[in-house]
Structures are given as C-alpha cells and as structure tokens.
Design an enzyme around this catalytic site. Structure first.
Site, PDB file in Angstrom:
ATOM      1  N   HIS A 103       0.915  -1.413  -0.049  1.00  0.00           N
ATOM      2  CA  HIS A 103      -0.044  -0.006   0.531  1.00  0.00           C
ATOM      3  C   HIS A 103       0.377   0.728  -0.067  1.00  0.00           C
ATOM      4  CE1 HIS A 103      -3.375  -2.465   1.957  1.00  0.00           C
ATOM      5  NE2 HIS A 103      -3.167  -2.676   0.861  1.00  0.00           N
ATOM      6  N   GLY A 144     -19.057  -0.469 -29.805  1.00  0.00           N
ATOM      7  CA  GLY A 144     -19.623   0.584 -29.918  1.00  0.00           C
ATOM      8  C   GLY A 144     -20.807   0.956 -29.682  1.00  0.00           C
ATOM      9  N   GLU A 200       0.758   3.392   1.866  1.00  0.00           N
ATOM     10  CA  GLU A 200       1.849   4.571   3.731  1.00  0.00           C
ATOM     11  C   GLU A 200       2.591   3.594   3.764  1.00  0.00           C
ATOM     12  OE1 GLU A 200      -3.356   4.332   3.901  1.00  0.00           O
ATOM     13  OE2 GLU A 200      -0.976   3.463   2.593  1.00  0.00           O
ATOM     14  N   CYS A 252      -2.548  -0.414   7.165  1.00  0.00           N
ATOM     15  CA  CYS A 252      -1.445   0.334   7.376  1.00  0.00           C
ATOM     16  C   CYS A 252      -1.591   1.642   8.561  1.00  0.00           C
ATOM     17  CB  CYS A 252      -1.412   1.208   5.890  1.00  0.00           C
ATOM     18  SG  CYS A 252      -1.528   0.330   4.687  1.00  0.00           S
TER      19      CYS A 252
END
Length: 366
Positions: A52, A298, A54, A86
């Site tokens: 991550h 499309g 951090e 974190c």
C-alpha cells in the site's frame, strides 16, 4: 484547512493517480510524509494492490517519519489482509499527525483506522481536498458500495456524430494525437471494453501502446453468443494479456470450450430484452474486483450502458468531418420520446487535441 495541507494533499492525490488501472481491486492511494516542511517520503499503491501507499512512503522516510505528518488520500486500513494494517504501520513509525482526504467506506475499515491512530495519540484531520479524492477513488467506492466499477464511455465521432461510414469503414476518424490520448486513458483503467460488433469489424488489440507503459488492462468483449473471430488479435493474444468475455447464460458449449482453451475468462450474464443486461454485467465485473472500466463502444453497447444509467463519465473526441445520415451513429437506439428522459451529463473539460476536440462530461448531479 491550511494552504500547506492542501499543497501536500494535492501531491498525494497526484501520486495516487499513478496507481490507477494497475492496483485493483485495491484503491489507488497516494501518501506523502512531511517533516518540518520537507518531504521525506512518497508512495502510492503498487501494481496488484500491494504494498500500500503508506508503507512505501514510510520505507522511504525511514527514521525521519518519527514526529512527521502523513498526508494520505484515503483512511489507512485497519484490518489484516495480505499485509498488516497501514494504521499500525503509521503508529509504529511514530508519525505525530495524519491528514486524510476521505474515510474508507469498506466496513472492515470505515473509521476504525482513524480511531486506532487517535487512540495511539496521533492527531487526525479529515476532509482535505475531499472532492478531488472522491472523484479519483470513485471506482473503489462504487465497487465497495454498489458492487460495480466506475464506467468511462469513450466515443470518437465525426462532427455529425457518426463512428463509421455506411460500409463500416472507421479507421481513422480522429487523428494520431487523439489516438495516443486514448492509449493514455486506457492505461489508467483496469479494463478496456468493446461490444462484439466492434470486435468483429475492427479486430482491435485493445492494448496500451507507444507510451512505454507496462500496464496491460484486461480486455473485455460483450458477446451474447461468443461469436467472435477465432483468428483475431484478441484470440491470438488471450494467453498473454487477459481477455474476458461477458456472454449470455446459455452459450454454445463448443465455443465456450474453444475460448477457454485460448485462455479467455468467460463471465455469464443475465439477459434483458434479448441482450446482455448491462447492470448485471457490471455487477459481475465489480465482484471480479474491477474498479475502473473504459468502454470504447460500439453503438449498441454504448446505448445499453446509457439506458441502464451505468455511465459515470463520457469522453468524446470530435473530428472535423461529416459522414452523413447513412453513417453509423455513435450511440444505438435508446427509445426516448422526450428530452426530459435523456441521460444528462455536466461538461468538465474541453480542449483541442491535434486537429480534433476532446470533451469530457460527468454524470449530472441534478
């Protein structure tokens, strides 16, 4: 909210954008570590979603993180997944303040990361540049809260809104500068999507080219009957770059075995009015982890997404030529009887790009 906080958060947001397209199913987060007015660490979510932002920034900062301020675009996670939380990493590094743009809506986090840090004595401020962060992370929030990805619909058309002549000739309506810009847009999405008609007519590769970018978005084709060319570019490269095919609930078994043998991932979807149900399809893609999908048409696929109210952003490239009423319209039938029923979008950007005009529109909030 000080100007200093805004400045460092803007940098964190720009770093987070570097992870867009390559870190799904995780959010593309940015982090900046600042001590005494000097940046000592920077990081963003790495490919595949780990590590991550951090821990990347903290590793760069080292001992300088102690007593520093961490600017992070989303609430630091508070749960053990494939990596430790974190929030714990920031606490252990000794940061004294955390400035975050947004709270995470994932129920495994949702305020818990902030609570952990406050209990550890860290000052926590929330809401700096929240609007920009919400736009950057919209795909992650949609996946978490609605189980679907953010959808960008890109259309390149003539001045009179046509994407091909009456014979199907479409290469190239816009110039090389616009096509290069499209490759850059592909690179910031998890997947590129087209309809079966486009896959058959154009034999596209749907890759990111000529930018020095290693990211390879998944390539999605919407084909109810799996009736796609077996010698085309997508079939030939399916083992090297992911090909996902969204098909109807009862595909031909021989075609299904053939495509699986070529390396494609088959995703069965519900039908609506004899066509792939766009809402169900996007739910399936969200459950597969996608957060950002770049649809390049499309006309029938564009209409189905608009009709289902599943388009979050429109990107148009308009060229200075006219093809005429006999040409193929950029969007298929919507069955509208009044203008009030038409989907509305708000203009957020317009600029020239080579000889063409780029215009971007976001889902209207009115």
């Amino acid at each position: 909210m000080s100007e200093t906080d805004k400045r460092f958060m803007a940098l964190a947001l720009s770093l987070g954008q570097r992870g867009q397209g390559s870190c799904w199913p995780n959010p593309a987060v940015g982090c900046v570590i600042v001590r005494e007015g000097r940046i000592v660490g920077r990081g963003w979510t790495q490919p595949g979603g780990r590590p991550h932002a951090e821990p990347v920034a903290l590793a760069q900062a080292g001992a300088a993180a102690k007593g520093a301020t961490a600017y992070v675009t989303l609430e630091p996670c508070a749960h053990y997944g494939k990596t430790p939380p974190c929030a714990t990493a920031l606490i252990e590094a000794g940061v004294s303040r955390v400035v975050a743009a947004l709270e995470d809506s994932d129920p495994r986090v949702s305020g818990q990361g902030f609570a952990m840090m406050r209990e550890a004595g860290i000052e926590v401020d929330i809401g700096v540049l929240a609007d920009q962060a919400a736009q950057d992370l919209a795909g992650f929030f949609l996946k978490t809260e609605q189980s679907r990805p953010f959808v960008t619909l890109k259309l390149a058309s003539s001045f009179d809104g046509r994407i091909a002549t009456q014979t199907g000739h479409s290469q190239w309506i816009t110039g090389s500068t616009a096509r290069r810009a499209v490759h850059a847009m592909r690179a910031r999405h998890d997947a590129v999507m087209v309809g079966a008609g486009t896959a058959r007519a154009d034999d596209p590769s749907l890759t990111v080219r000529d930018l020095g970018v290693l990211h390879k978005p998944a390539r999605i084709v919407v084909s109810r009957h799996l009736d796609l060319p077996l010698m085309g570019q997508l079939a030939r490269t399916a083992k090297d770059i992911p090909v996902w095919i969204c098909h109807g609930p009862s595909p031909d078994p021989d075609r299904a075995r053939t495509w699986e043998g070529l390396g494609a991932r088959l995703i069965p979807c519900a039908l609506r009015d004899h066509h792939i149900d766009a809402t169900d399809m996007l739910q399936q893609l969200g459950q597969a982890g996608l957060t950002r999908v770049f649809c390049e048409g499309g006309a029938a696929l564009a209409a189905s997404l608009l009709e289902a109210d599943m388009v979050d952003e429109l990107v148009g490239f308009t060229a200075g030529l006219s093809i005429g009423a006999e040409g193929l319209a950029a969007v298929g039938r919507l069955g509208l009887e009044t203008l009030e029923a038409a989907p509305r979008f708000e203009l957020i950007e317009t600029r020239t790009i080579g000889p063409d005009i780029l215009h971007r529109w976001r889902r209207s909030t009115q």
